[in-house]
Motif scaffolding. Sequence first.
Motif, short mmCIF file in Angstrom:
data_model
loop_
_atom_site.label_atom_id
_atom_site.label_comp_id
_atom_site.label_asym_id
_atom_site.label_seq_id
_atom_site.Cartn_x
_atom_site.Cartn_y
_atom_site.Cartn_z
N UNK A 51 -2.99 -5.06 -17.60
CA UNK A 51 -3.51 -4.73 -18.83
C UNK A 51 -2.29 -4.87 -19.85
N UNK A 52 -1.81 -3.69 -20.58
CA UNK A 52 -0.85 -4.00 -21.38
C UNK A 52 0.56 -4.45 -20.84
N UNK A 53 1.43 -5.03 -21.52
CA UNK A 53 2.74 -5.59 -21.14
C UNK A 53 3.64 -4.75 -21.95
N UNK A 80 -1.04 -2.09 -14.37
CA UNK A 80 -1.79 -2.66 -13.49
C UNK A 80 -1.72 -4.02 -13.02
N UNK A 81 -0.34 -4.63 -12.99
CA UNK A 81 -0.45 -5.95 -12.39
C UNK A 81 -0.58 -5.97 -10.83
N UNK A 82 -0.08 -4.99 -10.13
CA UNK A 82 -0.24 -5.43 -8.56
C UNK A 82 -1.20 -4.11 -8.11
N UNK A 83 -1.57 -3.55 -9.02
CA UNK A 83 -2.30 -2.02 -8.29
C UNK A 83 -2.89 -1.26 -9.56
N UNK A 84 -3.91 -0.50 -9.31
CA UNK A 84 -4.85 0.14 -10.33
C UNK A 84 -4.01 1.22 -10.86
N UNK A 85 -3.03 1.76 -10.12
CA UNK A 85 -2.32 3.39 -10.43
C UNK A 85 -1.07 2.89 -10.75
N UNK A 86 -0.36 1.92 -11.11
CA UNK A 86 1.03 1.52 -11.13
C UNK A 86 1.37 0.58 -12.31
N UNK A 141 10.20 -6.76 -8.69
CA UNK A 141 11.22 -5.75 -8.24
C UNK A 141 10.68 -4.53 -7.89
N UNK A 142 9.49 -4.24 -7.94
CA UNK A 142 8.96 -3.01 -7.78
C UNK A 142 7.76 -2.67 -8.61
N UNK A 143 7.56 -1.03 -8.65
CA UNK A 143 6.35 -0.78 -9.30
C UNK A 143 6.81 0.75 -9.62
N UNK A 144 6.20 1.35 -10.67
CA UNK A 144 6.24 2.54 -11.02
C UNK A 144 5.07 3.23 -11.00
N UNK A 145 4.88 4.57 -10.61
CA UNK A 145 3.71 5.26 -10.42
C UNK A 145 4.13 6.75 -10.40
N UNK A 146 3.09 7.62 -10.35
CA UNK A 146 3.25 8.81 -10.21
C UNK A 146 2.13 9.60 -9.86
N UNK A 147 2.25 10.89 -9.30
CA UNK A 147 0.96 11.64 -8.77
C UNK A 147 -0.08 12.03 -10.20
N UNK A 153 -0.42 9.91 -12.60
CA UNK A 153 -1.24 8.75 -13.03
C UNK A 153 -2.49 8.24 -12.25
N UNK A 154 -3.67 8.27 -13.25
CA UNK A 154 -4.85 7.76 -12.67
C UNK A 154 -5.01 6.16 -12.82
N UNK A 155 -5.55 5.77 -13.92
CA UNK A 155 -5.55 4.58 -14.25
C UNK A 155 -4.83 4.17 -15.65
N UNK A 156 -3.65 3.65 -15.53
CA UNK A 156 -3.06 3.42 -17.00
C UNK A 156 -3.63 2.19 -17.77
N UNK A 157 -3.20 2.14 -19.01
CA UNK A 157 -3.65 0.87 -19.62
C UNK A 157 -2.33 0.34 -20.48
#
Length: 316
Positions: free
Chosen positions: A233-235, A246-252, A270-276, A278-282
């Motif tokens: 979605x966004x960059x 949401x490059x490699x997953x709906x919640x990250x 190099x990894x991903x960022x997520x959090x409890x 976070x549902x579906x970010x845009x």
Amino acid sequence: MLTTAAAGALVALTAPAVSATPGRRSPAPETVALPDGIRPEGIASGPGTTYYVGSLADGRIVTGDLLAGTVATLLPGAAGRALRGLFHDDHCGVVWAVGGVTTGSVTEGHVWCVDATTGAVMHDVVVPGAGFLNDLVVTESAVWVTDSRVDRLTVITHDHATMSVSGPSFVPLSGAWPAGDGVANNANGIRLLPDGDIVLNNSRVGGLWQVTPATGATREIPVRGGPGIIGGDGLETDGSVLYNVRGSGQYEVSVLRLAPTATGWSAKWTGARTDDTLDIPSTATLAGGWLWAVNARFGVASPGTASYWITRLAAV
């Protein structure tokens, strides 16, 4: 409607100077609450930790301070209007927004320029033939917009001194770009690469794509490591760091490191960022040394009354 320029019109890009990411400012809230039912999509920030979020529900823009957790209406909503991507122009204190206005069964693509202090609409540019205007990036001389259902970039030239605009003109995407079918969303996020070329992601087939703005010639950016870039979605960028929502997953948010090669750019996952929270970010923005992701919550029950918020994530 502004006069449509020739489709082949060329606009030079100048990449803005890149400054080091400032140290993380604390204390910072884990989330920033947005108005119930707003259905947020795009986010921009600046100056400092001021933020701007646009609404899919009624096209309003809300603003506040991310560290203070405040929110207020900058641009009131309007019937039939939906906003997607936002971008704050530091040079002249305006927020550019893209989206559409639906009247009956017809949706018209628009690009708006809004005073970031007063909320006054300075320009409202109608884009002929738009399918689904989605995101944008602003350079020193132009606004570049993705259309997720038309394989082209929309270009609106602007002058910081006079705040005048002209266009739109169009640059068709060519080369290795995977042609869309006019229904599924293709090009989505857009940002500048360090050399002034453009980087796009693709919601339908995934991957990252480098575009030469003068010609629209496109090549895929090879990505090493990780689970693969399967959507987007966004960059957001910070020098050689690229964040792909949401490059490699709906919640990250995927984190990639860009590097120049003899033929273009490459990227390393190099990894991903997520959090409890976070549902579906845009979309996401960098401010105060943190990465802030809009929790769009696509598919939530009763979106017209649901709760929404911005989630704070660690930046590189």
